[in-house]
Enzyme design. Sequence first.
Site, mmCIF file in Angstrom:
data_model
loop_
_atom_site.group_PDB
_atom_site.id
_atom_site.type_symbol
_atom_site.label_atom_id
_atom_site.label_comp_id
_atom_site.label_asym_id
_atom_site.label_seq_id
_atom_site.Cartn_x
_atom_site.Cartn_y
_atom_site.Cartn_z
ATOM 1 N N GLY A 28 7.615 45.936 20.252
ATOM 2 C CA GLY A 28 6.541 47.010 20.928
ATOM 3 C C GLY A 28 6.527 47.377 22.328
ATOM 4 O O GLY A 28 7.055 46.400 23.058
ATOM 5 N N ASN A 29 5.938 48.777 22.539
ATOM 6 C CA ASN A 29 6.052 49.150 23.926
ATOM 7 C C ASN A 29 4.825 50.233 24.087
ATOM 8 O O ASN A 29 4.748 50.793 23.061
ATOM 9 C CB ASN A 29 7.136 49.401 24.609
ATOM 10 C CG ASN A 29 8.471 49.948 23.715
ATOM 11 O OD1 ASN A 29 8.593 50.980 23.060
ATOM 12 N ND2 ASN A 29 9.187 49.084 23.354
ATOM 13 N N GLY A 45 10.465 41.901 26.977
ATOM 14 C CA GLY A 45 10.600 40.398 26.688
ATOM 15 C C GLY A 45 9.425 39.528 26.983
ATOM 16 O O GLY A 45 9.031 38.424 27.055
ATOM 17 N N SER A 73 10.256 48.008 29.741
ATOM 18 C CA SER A 73 11.019 47.959 28.212
ATOM 19 C C SER A 73 12.396 48.789 28.188
ATOM 20 O O SER A 73 12.603 49.702 28.777
ATOM 21 C CB SER A 73 9.936 48.593 27.485
ATOM 22 O OG SER A 73 10.250 48.938 26.264
ATOM 23 N N SER A 74 12.980 48.219 27.329
ATOM 24 C CA SER A 74 14.258 48.835 27.208
ATOM 25 C C SER A 74 14.146 50.208 26.197
ATOM 26 O O SER A 74 15.039 50.945 26.049
ATOM 27 C CB SER A 74 15.276 47.789 26.206
ATOM 28 O OG SER A 74 14.616 47.664 25.222
ATOM 29 N N GLU A 75 12.888 50.437 25.948
ATOM 30 C CA GLU A 75 12.906 51.606 24.892
ATOM 31 C C GLU A 75 12.334 52.696 25.927
ATOM 32 O O GLU A 75 11.827 53.672 25.517
ATOM 33 C CB GLU A 75 11.819 51.483 24.011
ATOM 34 C CG GLU A 75 12.396 50.550 22.812
ATOM 35 C CD GLU A 75 13.504 51.363 21.612
ATOM 36 O OE1 GLU A 75 13.828 52.350 22.376
ATOM 37 O OE2 GLU A 75 13.587 50.796 20.867
ATOM 38 N N HIS A 94 4.611 52.458 20.540
ATOM 39 C CA HIS A 94 5.914 52.208 19.941
ATOM 40 C C HIS A 94 5.675 50.938 19.337
ATOM 41 O O HIS A 94 5.383 49.864 20.092
ATOM 42 C CB HIS A 94 7.085 52.287 20.658
ATOM 43 C CG HIS A 94 8.186 51.644 19.514
ATOM 44 N ND1 HIS A 94 8.439 52.016 18.219
ATOM 45 C CD2 HIS A 94 8.980 50.574 19.961
ATOM 46 C CE1 HIS A 94 9.590 51.360 17.759
ATOM 47 N NE2 HIS A 94 9.839 50.436 18.845
ATOM 48 N N HIS A 96 5.948 47.955 15.325
ATOM 49 C CA HIS A 96 6.755 47.928 13.937
ATOM 50 C C HIS A 96 5.473 47.351 12.949
ATOM 51 O O HIS A 96 5.711 46.588 12.361
ATOM 52 C CB HIS A 96 7.655 46.741 13.992
ATOM 53 C CG HIS A 96 8.777 47.037 15.062
ATOM 54 N ND1 HIS A 96 9.386 46.060 15.651
ATOM 55 C CD2 HIS A 96 9.026 47.773 15.846
ATOM 56 C CE1 HIS A 96 10.310 46.325 16.518
ATOM 57 N NE2 HIS A 96 10.013 47.547 16.543
HETATM 58 ZN ZN LIG Z 1 10.955 48.886 18.285
#
Ligand SMILES: [Zn+2]
Length: 211
Positions: A28-29, A45, A73-75, A94, A96
């Site tokens: 998540g982010n 992470g 975040s990589s997103e 974001h 899940h």
């Molecule tokens: Zn995700």
Amino acid sequence: MLENEIREHICRVGQLLYDKNFVAANDGNISVRLDEQRVLITPTGVSKGGMTPQSLVVIDMAGNVIAGDSVPSSEGKMHLAIYRHRPDVNAVVHAHPPRATAFAVVRKPIVKPIVAETFVSVGEVPVAPYSLTGTQQVVEAIEPYLKDYNALLLANHGLVTWGKDLKQAFFRHESVEHYAKIMMYSMQIGEPIELDEAQVADLIKLRERLK
Ligand SMILES: [Zn+2]
């Protein structure tokens, strides 16, 4: 809101995502737009349930780190794409959440006007095509949906919602997950009944009024 308050608010929403089982481990982010040039985003992470206000990272609209010691975040690309396309949006969440993600896995959009409250607060929730998380592909996959919607299922991945502020973006996340839960229950005991055209038109009018 002062930046310090926004940092604390992001941590509170992160804790809620974790406590509500909308994320596992470090998933998540969350981000909030601070001004035209700067976005405050969660680090990569790190469990969203254990963040500190100092661990958040400020990035520019190209994704470069401006302030903070953590890796963003990589997103981040996905968040920035949403801000670029939606000047009215100031927060993105974001995660899940399992039931909404189940809809994303079977690639079933949430389009049916069945639960009135969700239809008013969120509207339709389409499914964006599958793309590899953290890549430019994600941006291309979501771009066609950004203008007209408030929430998007990411195929075989999860849910992203946005709003005028963090509260609204998080509430939309909650609403979509709640809707997905009701849909699953109702499909077990019968056939969900859709609202008719006139009823939907009334809900759309109500949504416009509440904007
Ligand atoms: Zn995700």
